[in-house]
Design a protein around this motif. Structure first.
Motif, PDB file in Angstrom:
ATOM      1  N   GLY A 171      29.013  55.240  47.563  1.00 39.38           N
ATOM      2  CA  GLY A 171      28.900  54.033  46.752  1.00 39.38           C
ATOM      3  C   GLY A 171      29.503  54.233  45.370  1.00 39.38           C
ATOM      4  N   LYS A 172      29.721  53.124  44.688  1.00 38.46           N
ATOM      5  CA  LYS A 172      30.403  53.182  43.389  1.00 38.46           C
ATOM      6  C   LYS A 172      29.577  53.918  42.335  1.00 38.46           C
ATOM      7  N   LYS A 173      28.288  53.612  42.249  1.00 35.47           N
ATOM      8  CA  LYS A 173      27.474  54.212  41.193  1.00 35.47           C
ATOM      9  C   LYS A 173      27.383  55.728  41.334  1.00 35.47           C
ATOM     10  N   ASN A 174      27.095  56.223  42.525  1.00 30.80           N
ATOM     11  CA  ASN A 174      26.951  57.668  42.706  1.00 30.80           C
ATOM     12  C   ASN A 174      28.265  58.405  42.450  1.00 30.80           C
ATOM     13  N   THR A 175      29.363  57.794  42.872  1.00 27.64           N
ATOM     14  CA  THR A 175      30.674  58.387  42.582  1.00 27.64           C
ATOM     15  C   THR A 175      30.891  58.468  41.079  1.00 27.64           C
ATOM     16  N   TYR A 176      30.528  57.403  40.409  1.00 26.68           N
ATOM     17  CA  TYR A 176      30.667  57.318  38.953  1.00 26.68           C
ATOM     18  C   TYR A 176      29.848  58.406  38.257  1.00 26.68           C
ATOM     19  N   LEU A 177      28.623  58.626  38.728  1.00 23.97           N
ATOM     20  CA  LEU A 177      27.752  59.642  38.130  1.00 23.97           C
ATOM     21  C   LEU A 177      28.321  61.049  38.304  1.00 23.97           C
ATOM     22  N   ILE A 178      28.867  61.324  39.475  1.00 26.15           N
ATOM     23  CA  ILE A 178      29.485  62.633  39.701  1.00 26.15           C
ATOM     24  C   ILE A 178      30.625  62.853  38.712  1.00 26.15           C
ATOM     25  N   GLY A 179      31.348  61.774  38.414  1.00 25.33           N
ATOM     26  CA  GLY A 179      32.460  61.865  37.475  1.00 25.33           C
ATOM     27  C   GLY A 179      32.045  62.261  36.075  1.00 25.33           C
ATOM     28  N   PHE A 180      30.798  62.029  35.714  1.00 25.43           N
ATOM     29  CA  PHE A 180      30.296  62.473  34.412  1.00 25.43           C
ATOM     30  C   PHE A 180      29.714  63.882  34.476  1.00 25.43           C
ATOM     31  N   ALA A 181      28.957  64.160  35.527  1.00 27.62           N
ATOM     32  CA  ALA A 181      28.220  65.423  35.586  1.00 27.62           C
ATOM     33  C   ALA A 181      29.134  66.630  35.793  1.00 27.62           C
ATOM     34  N   ALA A 182      30.020  66.558  36.778  1.00 28.82           N
ATOM     35  CA  ALA A 182      30.837  67.726  37.125  1.00 28.82           C
ATOM     36  C   ALA A 182      31.777  68.161  35.994  1.00 28.82           C
ATOM     37  N   PRO A 183      32.515  67.246  35.349  1.00 29.75           N
ATOM     38  CA  PRO A 183      33.373  67.694  34.239  1.00 29.75           C
ATOM     39  C   PRO A 183      32.587  68.246  33.056  1.00 29.75           C
ATOM     40  N   ALA A 184      31.387  67.702  32.802  1.00 30.86           N
ATOM     41  CA  ALA A 184      30.576  68.218  31.697  1.00 30.86           C
ATOM     42  C   ALA A 184      30.217  69.682  31.934  1.00 30.86           C
ATOM     43  N   ILE A 185      29.844  69.989  33.165  1.00 30.88           N
ATOM     44  CA  ILE A 185      29.531  71.380  33.516  1.00 30.88           C
ATOM     45  C   ILE A 185      30.775  72.257  33.362  1.00 30.88           C
ATOM     46  N   ALA A 186      31.915  71.739  33.806  1.00 31.60           N
ATOM     47  CA  ALA A 186      33.164  72.508  33.714  1.00 31.60           C
ATOM     48  C   ALA A 186      33.541  72.789  32.259  1.00 31.60           C
ATOM     49  N   LEU A 187      33.341  71.820  31.385  1.00 27.72           N
ATOM     50  CA  LEU A 187      33.685  72.007  29.970  1.00 27.72           C
ATOM     51  C   LEU A 187      32.833  73.098  29.325  1.00 27.72           C
ATOM     52  N   VAL A 188      31.551  73.115  29.661  1.00 31.63           N
ATOM     53  CA  VAL A 188      30.684  74.170  29.133  1.00 31.63           C
ATOM     54  C   VAL A 188      31.127  75.535  29.664  1.00 31.63           C
ATOM     55  N   CYS A 189      31.456  75.585  30.947  1.00 34.33           N
ATOM     56  CA  CYS A 189      31.934  76.843  31.536  1.00 34.33           C
ATOM     57  C   CYS A 189      33.249  77.290  30.901  1.00 34.33           C
TER      58      CYS A 189
END
Length: 459
Positions: free
Chosen positions: A304-322
């Motif tokens: 669905g659109k919302k869950n896809t959208y949420l992944i788009g925020f969470a995964a890059p944020a983790i990558a930036l910290v790493c």
């Protein structure tokens, strides 16, 4: 009289729509990714002054964006309510966009003022064309499936825009600059001329192919559909999903702009090789393109659109910290982590336009009046606000860590730029993620709302 149901949109038109998105983003991104560098390293303006100039010019940009939505919602030009603005504004925008990088004027101050004024005028014209293009997503898409397809194709071409821009613009600038190994005024101007010509062609193509989908309204209908200032305000403040989208999209843009604008300084100062910047920017753009393909073809349909959208925020944020924690070990490690993060970052862009189109339906359902052009113009508003915030913030960050194009590099400068390209964007993404947890428009709910709206329209 009942409105005739529009035909399903063809793949050819979807492709033209995508190409118009690609080239529009290319020229707009010149100002988000490279204009700050043009000011500090070509016009040789101090970073703090650059930050102030960007805040000033981008504030005007936001004002003209809002104006474009209001004007297009209330006017009914002869060639179509929305498509007419592509013809009227885009050619003029291309000319002014070239003048922005012409370095016209005898002194640094005059050059800066001419460039800043051209920036304001360019985006004033560009915003009218951009608002019309986004409004055409609803005009072309007769069903949720059509709109989802247009939205996905928009995201895919947006990712391609990043690839094309980042792989060609700075190399073109350096090539036209000659053997200086740094960007020159002529190098910028020559590259911008090419990009503005490329921008104009598909905008005119979209104007042509959208003729059957966006015809001038009958005068009685046009008068009846005009929104008052109060109704426009209600379209926003009585539309909680839209308000959440505005905040989240602003966070997305702040993050992306910080990363791309700071990348030029990162590779010039930290890596000490500006030629690596196009490689990095192209790599994350390619990753984003692949991510948009996967998100559009599989993830949105599955989650669905919302869950896809949420992944788009969470995964890059983790990558930036790493990237901040482990990327200092080598340039390759940094780039690999960032590429992984930007694979997921376009999970935001893929469903985003379709979610705004859903907000149009919700606004019509809630208020009883449709504000298509007004709401779709707001899709660009977070981009403008995000660019304003990131532009000013990046300038002040550079000043705070002691960066100057003419000064020696210190460890403080290196560390500060490293944090600016990683931790600052990660914090912004976290805010967007939290906001979208409260977004309530599911696919099922949108279908129900659209059916009610059709019944109310007598279709």
């Amino acid at each position: 009289m009942a409105e005739k149901i529009k035909p399903r949109v063809s793949q050819f038109i979807v492709t033209i729509f995508g190409l118009s998105e690609l080239t529009a983003l290319m020229v707009a991104s010149l100002s988000t990714s490279y204009y700050s560098y043009f000011i500090t390293n070509v016009l040789m303006v101090a970073p703090a002054v650059m930050g102030t100039i960007l805040i000033f010019t981008r504030a005007f940009d936001i004002g003209t964006l809002l104006l474009s939505g209001v004007v297009e919602e209330r006017m009914n030009p002869r060639w179509g309510k929305y498509r007419s603005w592509l013809l009227l504004m885009c050619p003029l925008a291309a000319v002014i966009g070239i003048l922005q990088y012409s370095s016209a004027g005898g002194t640094q101050t005059v050059q800066l003022w001419i460039s800043a004024v051209c920036y304001i005028v360019f985006f004033a014209l560009f915003n009218f064309g951009r608002t019309a293009q986004l409004a055409l997503l609803n005009a072309l898409g007769a069903t949720p499936e059509d709109r989802a397809m247009l939205s996905a194709r928009k995201a895919q071409f947006a990712a391609v825009a990043g690839i094309v821009l980042n792989s060609t613009f700075m190399p073109l600038v350096l090539w036209f600059s000659g053997e200086t190994k740094d960007a020159t005024s002529f190098g910028f101007l020559a590259a911008v001329v090419i990009f503005q010509i490329v921008y104009l062609i598909p905008q005119m193509g979209l104007f042509k192919v959208s003729r059957e989908y966006d015809k001038p309204e009958e005068k009685s209908v046009a008068v009846r559909k005009k929104l008052s200032a109060k109704e426009m305000a209600e379209q926003v403040f009585k539309n909680p999903p839209l308000m959440l989208m505005l905040v989240a999209e602003t966070c997305k843009t702040v993050c992306n702009t910080l990363v791309l604008s700071m990348a030029v300084y990162y590779f010039r100062v930290v890596v000490n090789n500006l030629e690596f910047q196009p490689v990095f920017s192209t790599a994350i753009s390619i990753a984003g393109f692949v991510g948009s393909l996967i998100a559009g073809q599989f993830i949105v349909k599955k989650l669905g659109k919302k869950n896809t959208y949420l992944i788009g925020f969470a995964a890059p944020a983790i990558a930036l910290v790493c990237a901040r924690l482990f990327g200092g070990q080598s340039d390759i490690t940094f780039m690999v982590i960032m590429v992984i993060g930007w694979f997921f970052f376009t999970f935001i862009a893929t469903p985003g336009p379709a979610m705004f189109a859903d907000c149009v339906e919700y606004g019509k359902f809630k208020i009883g009046r449709e504000g298509r052009a007004f709401i779709m113009s707001l899709y660009t508003l977070p981009i403008k606000i995000g660019v304003l915030i990131a532009g000013g913030f990046s300038g002040y960050l550079l000043a705070a860590v002691g960066y100057s194009a003419e000064a020696a590099v210190t460890p403080q400068v290196v560390s500060g730029i490293f944090s600016a390209i990683t931790l600052a964007p990660a914090a912004v993404l976290a805010v967007g993620f939290v906001c979208m947890l409260f977004y309530k428009l599911t696919e099922k709910r949108v279908r129900e709302i659209m059916e009610v709206n059709r019944q109310n329209d007598g279709i």
